[in-house]
Design a protein around this motif. Structure first.
Motif, PDB file in Angstrom:
ATOM      1  N   LYS A  44       0.857  -1.254   0.024  1.00 14.20           N
ATOM      2  CA  LYS A  44       0.027   0.027   0.053  1.00 14.20           C
ATOM      3  C   LYS A  44       0.724   1.240   0.154  1.00 14.20           C
ATOM      4  CE  LYS A  44      -3.666  -2.400   2.526  1.00 14.20           C
ATOM      5  NZ  LYS A  44      -4.579  -2.522   3.741  1.00 14.20           N
ATOM      6  N   GLU A  61      -4.090   7.450  -1.097  1.00 17.91           N
ATOM      7  CA  GLU A  61      -3.807   6.230  -0.729  1.00 17.91           C
ATOM      8  C   GLU A  61      -4.089   5.135  -1.761  1.00 17.91           C
ATOM      9  OE1 GLU A  61      -3.446   2.956   2.941  1.00 17.91           O
ATOM     10  OE2 GLU A  61      -4.257   4.931   3.253  1.00 17.91           O
ATOM     11  N   ILE A  63      -3.167   0.751  -3.598  1.00 14.66           N
ATOM     12  CA  ILE A  63      -2.819  -0.495  -3.704  1.00 14.66           C
ATOM     13  C   ILE A  63      -1.667  -0.593  -4.806  1.00 14.66           C
ATOM     14  CG2 ILE A  63      -2.927  -2.896  -3.977  1.00 14.66           C
ATOM     15  CD1 ILE A  63      -5.467  -2.700  -2.440  1.00 14.66           C
TER      16      ILE A  63
END
Length: 86
Positions: A44, A61, A63
């Motif tokens: 992440k 944020e 992945i």
């Protein structure tokens, strides 16, 4: 070092659960801090920064993609636990 194939990358991520590191960048009109964390078998990335304009702050944020994960593991392999990975 073994080749960072998809299976090897996944084993490294699982073996280094909880690993976290930060990077900083500061340029003429921008600055950014990135926080990389391995959690749940994925990488992440959190980017916190500010651009040149007054309202240009951001906190995002996501992945990491396969390419981002590969680059991260290649650059940080010396910090990680690679025991038993061949």
């Amino acid at each position: 070092m073994v080749r960072l194939t998809r299976d090897v990358r996944q084993r490294i991520l699982e073996q280094n659960e909880g690993f976290s590191t930060r990077t900083y960048y500061e340029g003429r009109n921008t600055r950014e801090e990135r926080i990389y964390t391995i959690s749940g078998g994925v990488l992440k990335i959190r980017a916190i920064g500010k651009g040149a304009w007054a309202d240009s702050r951001y906190d995002e944020e996501w992945i990491a993609s396969d390419d981002e994960t590969h680059r991260f593991l290649y650059a940080n392999k010396w910090k990680m636990n690679l025991d038993g990975i061949e």
